[in-house]
Design a protein around this motif. Sequence first.
Motif, PDB file in Angstrom:
ATOM      1  N   GLY A  18       0.788  -1.229   0.000  1.00 38.67           N
ATOM      2  CA  GLY A  18       0.000   0.000   0.000  1.00 38.67           C
ATOM      3  C   GLY A  18       0.823   1.283   0.000  1.00 38.67           C
ATOM      4  O   GLY A  18       0.345   2.335  -0.434  1.00 38.67           O
ATOM      5  N   LEU A  19       2.078   1.207   0.470  1.00 37.83           N
ATOM      6  CA  LEU A  19       2.941   2.391   0.450  1.00 37.83           C
ATOM      7  C   LEU A  19       3.020   2.983  -0.959  1.00 37.83           C
ATOM      8  O   LEU A  19       2.974   4.205  -1.142  1.00 37.83           O
ATOM      9  N   VAL A  22      -0.046   4.905  -1.815  1.00 38.19           N
ATOM     10  CA  VAL A  22      -0.070   6.206  -1.125  1.00 38.19           C
ATOM     11  C   VAL A  22       0.854   7.196  -1.843  1.00 38.19           C
ATOM     12  O   VAL A  22       0.467   8.336  -2.126  1.00 38.19           O
ATOM     13  N   HIS A 167       4.210   3.719   7.965  1.00 38.77           N
ATOM     14  CA  HIS A 167       3.194   2.921   7.268  1.00 38.77           C
ATOM     15  C   HIS A 167       3.093   1.537   7.883  1.00 38.77           C
ATOM     16  O   HIS A 167       2.056   0.890   7.759  1.00 38.77           O
ATOM     17  N   ASN A 168       4.195   1.080   8.475  1.00 42.45           N
ATOM     18  CA  ASN A 168       4.149  -0.245   9.099  1.00 42.45           C
ATOM     19  C   ASN A 168       5.325  -0.370  10.061  1.00 42.45           C
ATOM     20  O   ASN A 168       6.474  -0.443   9.639  1.00 42.45           O
ATOM     21  N   VAL A 217      -0.881   5.998   9.530  1.00 45.68           N
ATOM     22  CA  VAL A 217      -1.880   6.049   8.473  1.00 45.68           C
ATOM     23  C   VAL A 217      -3.323   5.786   8.910  1.00 45.68           C
ATOM     24  O   VAL A 217      -4.197   5.611   8.061  1.00 45.68           O
ATOM     25  N   ASN A 250      -5.412   7.095   5.328  1.00 45.65           N
ATOM     26  CA  ASN A 250      -5.165   7.092   3.880  1.00 45.65           C
ATOM     27  C   ASN A 250      -6.468   7.237   3.099  1.00 45.65           C
ATOM     28  O   ASN A 250      -7.553   6.982   3.617  1.00 45.65           O
ATOM     29  N   GLN A 308       1.227 -10.843   9.394  1.00 44.25           N
ATOM     30  CA  GLN A 308       0.425  -9.635   9.686  1.00 44.25           C
ATOM     31  C   GLN A 308      -1.038  -9.814   9.288  1.00 44.25           C
ATOM     32  O   GLN A 308      -1.945  -9.311   9.949  1.00 44.25           O
ATOM     33  N   GLU A 381      -3.125  -3.827  11.398  1.00 39.04           N
ATOM     34  CA  GLU A 381      -3.261  -3.210  10.077  1.00 39.04           C
ATOM     35  C   GLU A 381      -3.173  -1.689  10.201  1.00 39.04           C
ATOM     36  O   GLU A 381      -4.120  -1.032  10.621  1.00 39.04           O
ATOM     37  N   PRO A 382      -2.015  -1.111   9.859  1.00 35.36           N
ATOM     38  CA  PRO A 382      -1.853   0.342  10.008  1.00 35.36           C
ATOM     39  C   PRO A 382      -2.996   1.135   9.362  1.00 35.36           C
ATOM     40  O   PRO A 382      -3.582   2.018   9.991  1.00 35.36           O
ATOM     41  N   CYS A 383      -3.301   0.841   8.112  1.00 34.30           N
ATOM     42  CA  CYS A 383      -4.511   1.410   7.516  1.00 34.30           C
ATOM     43  C   CYS A 383      -5.275   0.297   6.816  1.00 34.30           C
ATOM     44  O   CYS A 383      -6.372  -0.050   7.179  1.00 34.30           O
ATOM     45  N   GLY A 384      -4.620  -0.299   5.801  1.00 38.88           N
ATOM     46  CA  GLY A 384      -5.315  -1.275   4.961  1.00 38.88           C
ATOM     47  C   GLY A 384      -5.983  -0.532   3.836  1.00 38.88           C
ATOM     48  O   GLY A 384      -6.657   0.497   4.054  1.00 38.88           O
TER      49      GLY A 384
HETATM   50  C1  GLC Z   1       1.533  -0.516   5.096  1.00 40.57           C
HETATM   51  C2  GLC Z   1       0.449  -1.113   5.954  1.00 40.57           C
HETATM   52  C3  GLC Z   1      -0.942  -0.907   5.419  1.00 40.57           C
HETATM   53  C4  GLC Z   1      -1.130   0.492   4.872  1.00 40.57           C
HETATM   54  C5  GLC Z   1      -0.038   0.802   3.858  1.00 40.57           C
HETATM   55  C6  GLC Z   1      -0.160   2.205   3.261  1.00 40.57           C
HETATM   56  O1  GLC Z   1       2.069  -1.373   4.174  1.00 40.57           O
HETATM   57  O2  GLC Z   1       0.671  -2.494   6.214  1.00 40.57           O
HETATM   58  O3  GLC Z   1      -1.889  -1.141   6.444  1.00 40.57           O
HETATM   59  O4  GLC Z   1      -2.400   0.604   4.264  1.00 40.57           O
HETATM   60  O5  GLC Z   1       1.207   0.716   4.476  1.00 40.57           O
HETATM   61  O6  GLC Z   1      -0.095   3.209   4.235  1.00 40.57           O
END
Ligand code: GLC
Length: 491
Positions: A18-19, A22, A167-168, A217, A250, A308, A381-384
């Motif tokens: 997901g990084l 973003v 992000h993680n 996030v 996010n 995770q 899960e930081p954001c997902g």
């Molecule tokens: C990380 C996290 C995920 C998040 C992503 C983008 O990889 O595991 O939860 O959505 O970064 O911020």
Amino acid sequence: MKVLHVGAEIFPLVKTGGLADVLGALPQALIAAGADVRLLLPGLPAIVDAVLHQKVVCEIGPCFGAARGTLRLGQMPYSKVPIYIVDAPYRYRRPGSPYQASDGSEWADNVQRFALLGWVGAQLAAGELDPAWTPSLVHAHDWHAAMTCAYVAAHPPTAAATVFTVHNLAYQGLFPSGDFALLGLPSRFMASSGLEYHQQLSFMKAGLKFAQRVTTVSPTYAREIATHEFGFGLDGVIRGRGGDVSGVLNGVDGVVWNPATDASLAARYSPTQLQGKAKCKLALQAELGLKPGAEAPLFGLVSRLTSQKGLDLLLGALPGLLRRGGQLALQGSGDPALEAAFVAAAQAHPGAVAARIGYDEAFAHRLIAGADAILVPSRFEPCGLTQLYGLRYGTLPVVRRVGGLADTVVDASDEAVQADRATGFSFDAATPAALDTAIQRAIAAHAEPARWQGLMRRAMAQDFSWTGAAQKYMALYRQLTGTPAVAGRTG
Ligand code: GLC
Ligand code: ADP
């Protein structure tokens, strides 16, 4: 306001998670909000090959063991966002993942590869590499870019403010303490108040300690990482930053993820024209050799296969899902044991379970559109993002109530359904039984078409565009740089 984002991957050029999504979308949203944004990326082959109109800004000279390097400036294809590239072929021009060799081991020179990225970020911030553009703020993402914050702190005349986004927290960029000598930093940085972490060197700590502000996030993950359970050994450092840590949820790139225009799909659809979604389901079942039919609730999952993501919970809950007539379509890659377990499940249940091992962006779109529900049973899960894509595609999320999953999915409790707020199914305990209960509830709701369609419409009406997140980052940037808001601009 000039803002430099520093990171290691960007959709659609280089993506491991997901990084990349973003970094592909947030700069565009910030530009739309009025910021003058550029990105700094390592010169990985896919980046050097694709970035348009590249010009040499300056030679970087020999550093971090690279014979020589060049700083280039170009533009992202399509979005036209300006991109600086650290073109150091010896460090970055190699095939495969940005972080790992093909055998899954970390690149042996990651300490130099990502110190170099951070060092160039700090030099740009100090106005020493591109006299034509000096950022007033540098925003570094994850451990790969975190050293930017340490190098800015080591270079006191630099006026640029710094923001670091986690992000993680599970991936920290840990190296042997002896590698500190390679970094060219004053020895005071190798202390517990700096990069030192249990006799090792931690790049993540460089961001957490030296950035002026730390964000993560989602608001829930911002609270979670201050606890022992989710802090991965860094909760004390996070707590030490107190109110400097905050969460900004996010968004979704509404151009890339839009079922009304998505060229990857068998048919397109929208909240008012849902017939196309039924076609996507039949097409997905046909593509995967699943038994065709609208009645069987089809659960999808698109994920890195790592601990995770709670995939062991799914393996435990799978018998119940199948007993109740459900189907599973999974796309993922990662841990060989998890890959093998899902391949074995598919072989054991032909027509009901399909597992595609590998990475395929277009197929991820077809899977998310074709499934009825998207599973995200993460341990943390930081954001997902896949649950957000699910919401947008009317594919109801079944999620564990942690991190960004807790912030984005409203469980279909009787109360929430009556109030027309429900958008999915949540569970708390990290157990197969708790996931099984959530899946049962989803299957029961799916058996009532009117109820399910109500949930779908509600899910699709959610607004997780990047505009809101960009406004929050802009407010933070303005606060840190002392920039007043420009009248008439929402950013
Ligand atoms: C990380 C996290 C995920 C998040 C992503 C983008 O990889 O595991 O939860 O959505 O970064 O911020
Ligand atoms: P994380 O960054 O922890 O992997 P996110 O949910 O934030 O989790 O983002 C994952 C991103 O990677 C999403 O865009 C998802 O669609 C994508 N993705 C993950 N695995 C695959 C895969 N095997 N094929 C295609 N896309 C994938």
